[in-house]
Design a protein around this motif. Structure first.
Motif, PDB file in Angstrom:
ATOM      1  N   TYR A  26      46.781  41.765  24.382  1.00  0.00           N
ATOM      2  CA  TYR A  26      46.463  42.745  25.425  1.00  0.00           C
ATOM      3  C   TYR A  26      45.085  42.463  26.024  1.00  0.00           C
ATOM      4  O   TYR A  26      44.925  42.433  27.249  1.00  0.00           O
ATOM      5  CB  TYR A  26      46.516  44.161  24.854  1.00  0.00           C
ATOM      6  N   LEU A  27      44.086  42.234  25.162  1.00  0.00           N
ATOM      7  CA  LEU A  27      42.737  41.972  25.663  1.00  0.00           C
ATOM      8  C   LEU A  27      42.672  40.680  26.476  1.00  0.00           C
ATOM      9  O   LEU A  27      42.057  40.634  27.534  1.00  0.00           O
ATOM     10  CB  LEU A  27      41.740  41.932  24.506  1.00  0.00           C
ATOM     11  N   PHE A  28      43.312  39.628  25.971  1.00  0.00           N
ATOM     12  CA  PHE A  28      43.339  38.368  26.711  1.00  0.00           C
ATOM     13  C   PHE A  28      44.051  38.552  28.048  1.00  0.00           C
ATOM     14  O   PHE A  28      43.589  38.062  29.082  1.00  0.00           O
ATOM     15  CB  PHE A  28      44.011  37.266  25.891  1.00  0.00           C
ATOM     16  N   GLY A  29      45.177  39.261  28.051  1.00  0.00           N
ATOM     17  CA  GLY A  29      45.923  39.481  29.292  1.00  0.00           C
ATOM     18  C   GLY A  29      45.151  40.304  30.307  1.00  0.00           C
ATOM     19  O   GLY A  29      45.146  39.984  31.498  1.00  0.00           O
ATOM     20  N   MET A  30      44.479  41.341  29.848  1.00  0.00           N
ATOM     21  CA  MET A  30      43.687  42.159  30.775  1.00  0.00           C
ATOM     22  C   MET A  30      42.501  41.357  31.323  1.00  0.00           C
ATOM     23  O   MET A  30      42.136  41.496  32.494  1.00  0.00           O
ATOM     24  CB  MET A  30      43.207  43.435  30.089  1.00  0.00           C
ATOM     25  N   PHE A  31      41.902  40.519  30.478  1.00  0.00           N
ATOM     26  CA  PHE A  31      40.822  39.640  30.923  1.00  0.00           C
ATOM     27  C   PHE A  31      41.329  38.690  32.013  1.00  0.00           C
ATOM     28  O   PHE A  31      40.683  38.510  33.047  1.00  0.00           O
ATOM     29  CB  PHE A  31      40.294  38.856  29.712  1.00  0.00           C
ATOM     30  N   ALA A  32      42.498  38.110  31.806  1.00  0.00           N
ATOM     31  CA  ALA A  32      43.067  37.184  32.787  1.00  0.00           C
ATOM     32  C   ALA A  32      43.454  37.905  34.081  1.00  0.00           C
ATOM     33  O   ALA A  32      43.152  37.425  35.183  1.00  0.00           O
ATOM     34  CB  ALA A  32      44.288  36.483  32.191  1.00  0.00           C
ATOM     35  N   ILE A  33      44.101  39.048  33.959  1.00  0.00           N
ATOM     36  CA  ILE A  33      44.496  39.804  35.154  1.00  0.00           C
ATOM     37  C   ILE A  33      43.265  40.265  35.922  1.00  0.00           C
ATOM     38  O   ILE A  33      43.202  40.165  37.147  1.00  0.00           O
ATOM     39  CB  ILE A  33      45.383  41.007  34.765  1.00  0.00           C
ATOM     40  N   GLY A  34      42.272  40.754  35.205  1.00  0.00           N
ATOM     41  CA  GLY A  34      41.051  41.224  35.856  1.00  0.00           C
ATOM     42  C   GLY A  34      40.284  40.118  36.555  1.00  0.00           C
ATOM     43  O   GLY A  34      39.616  40.351  37.557  1.00  0.00           O
ATOM     44  N   GLY A  35      40.376  38.916  36.068  1.00  0.00           N
ATOM     45  CA  GLY A  35      39.649  37.811  36.677  1.00  0.00           C
ATOM     46  C   GLY A  35      40.394  37.115  37.784  1.00  0.00           C
ATOM     47  O   GLY A  35      39.777  36.466  38.636  1.00  0.00           O
ATOM     48  N   ILE A  36      41.708  37.209  37.805  1.00  0.00           N
ATOM     49  CA  ILE A  36      42.479  36.473  38.800  1.00  0.00           C
ATOM     50  C   ILE A  36      43.033  37.379  39.890  1.00  0.00           C
ATOM     51  O   ILE A  36      42.985  37.056  41.070  1.00  0.00           O
ATOM     52  CB  ILE A  36      43.620  35.684  38.116  1.00  0.00           C
ATOM     53  N   VAL A  37      43.546  38.541  39.535  1.00  0.00           N
ATOM     54  CA  VAL A  37      44.218  39.398  40.513  1.00  0.00           C
ATOM     55  C   VAL A  37      43.255  40.337  41.224  1.00  0.00           C
ATOM     56  O   VAL A  37      43.406  40.595  42.413  1.00  0.00           O
ATOM     57  CB  VAL A  37      45.344  40.210  39.815  1.00  0.00           C
ATOM     58  N   LEU A  38      42.244  40.834  40.533  1.00  0.00           N
ATOM     59  CA  LEU A  38      41.422  41.904  41.089  1.00  0.00           C
ATOM     60  C   LEU A  38      40.174  41.518  41.887  1.00  0.00           C
ATOM     61  O   LEU A  38      39.666  42.360  42.596  1.00  0.00           O
ATOM     62  CB  LEU A  38      40.999  42.853  39.952  1.00  0.00           C
ATOM     63  N   PRO A  39      39.617  40.305  41.781  1.00  0.00           N
ATOM     64  CA  PRO A  39      38.347  40.048  42.469  1.00  0.00           C
ATOM     65  C   PRO A  39      38.419  40.206  43.982  1.00  0.00           C
ATOM     66  O   PRO A  39      39.479  40.090  44.591  1.00  0.00           O
ATOM     67  CB  PRO A  39      38.025  38.599  42.126  1.00  0.00           C
ATOM     68  N   ASP A  40      37.267  40.452  44.547  1.00  0.00           N
ATOM     69  CA  ASP A  40      37.107  40.537  45.998  1.00  0.00           C
ATOM     70  C   ASP A  40      37.011  39.109  46.523  1.00  0.00           C
ATOM     71  O   ASP A  40      35.940  38.507  46.556  1.00  0.00           O
ATOM     72  CB  ASP A  40      35.835  41.329  46.315  1.00  0.00           C
ATOM     73  N   TRP A  41      38.148  38.524  46.933  1.00  0.00           N
ATOM     74  CA  TRP A  41      38.178  37.111  47.265  1.00  0.00           C
ATOM     75  C   TRP A  41      37.361  36.786  48.512  1.00  0.00           C
ATOM     76  O   TRP A  41      36.880  35.662  48.654  1.00  0.00           O
ATOM     77  CB  TRP A  41      39.609  36.637  47.407  1.00  0.00           C
ATOM     78  N   GLU A  42      37.172  37.736  49.431  1.00  0.00           N
ATOM     79  CA  GLU A  42      36.336  37.461  50.593  1.00  0.00           C
ATOM     80  C   GLU A  42      34.900  37.178  50.150  1.00  0.00           C
ATOM     81  O   GLU A  42      34.206  36.371  50.740  1.00  0.00           O
ATOM     82  CB  GLU A  42      36.363  38.634  51.572  1.00  0.00           C
ATOM     83  N   PHE A  43      34.459  37.855  49.107  1.00  0.00           N
ATOM     84  CA  PHE A  43      33.117  37.631  48.576  1.00  0.00           C
ATOM     85  C   PHE A  43      33.004  36.231  47.969  1.00  0.00           C
ATOM     86  O   PHE A  43      32.029  35.525  48.173  1.00  0.00           O
ATOM     87  CB  PHE A  43      32.788  38.684  47.515  1.00  0.00           C
ATOM     88  N   PHE A  44      34.010  35.797  47.237  1.00  0.00           N
ATOM     89  CA  PHE A  44      33.961  34.511  46.554  1.00  0.00           C
ATOM     90  C   PHE A  44      34.371  33.344  47.440  1.00  0.00           C
ATOM     91  O   PHE A  44      34.291  32.199  47.003  1.00  0.00           O
ATOM     92  CB  PHE A  44      34.829  34.542  45.298  1.00  0.00           C
ATOM     93  N   ASP A  45      34.831  33.604  48.669  1.00  0.00           N
ATOM     94  CA  ASP A  45      35.197  32.526  49.576  1.00  0.00           C
ATOM     95  C   ASP A  45      33.980  31.972  50.316  1.00  0.00           C
ATOM     96  O   ASP A  45      34.105  31.395  51.382  1.00  0.00           O
ATOM     97  CB  ASP A  45      36.248  32.992  50.594  1.00  0.00           C
TER      98      ASP A  45
END
Length: 111
Positions: free
Chosen positions: A35-54
């Motif tokens: 669960y912790l690994f999955g939430m870490f992965a989901i939080g890092g890949i699905v949720l970021p503000d991609w306009e900021f990181f582009d």
């Protein structure tokens, strides 16, 4: 997040994986590690503000100005998700961080 469907699908897949891990290993600790690994992965890949990181990596520590924000609906272009743009440095950072996390998770699961 503009598209909640990706988050919902990710959480449903994580719940299914957790159920399989729990049934196969009979271990609450391994299920919680998943669960912790999955939430870490989901939080890092699905949720970021991609306009900021582009932006270039050197500008990640500075805030975005309003002039840098992309228009919400450009009149002549169809909306394309920026999440699928390839940036070598960002991809390398993600590969290192998630590769190490996956390695640690796998070592815990196989013990």
């Amino acid at each position: 997040m503009a598209d909640d469907a990706a988050l919902r699908k990710s959480l449903i897949c994580l719940a299914a994986i957790m159920a399989v891990i729990g049934l196969c290993t009979h271990s609450l600790k391994k299920m919680m590690a998943t669960y912790l690994f999955g939430m870490f992965a989901i939080g890092g890949i699905v949720l970021p503000d991609w306009e900021f990181f582009d932006r270039p990596v050197s500008q990640w520590s500075s805030p975005m100005s309003v002039a840098q924000l992309p228009p919400l609906h450009p009149p002549h272009a169809s909306p394309t998700p920026s999440r699928f743009r390839f940036y070598p440095i960002r991809t390398t950072i993600y590969a290192i961080v998630y590769g190490y996390a996956f390695y640690k998770w796998w070592m815990y699961m196989s013990s």
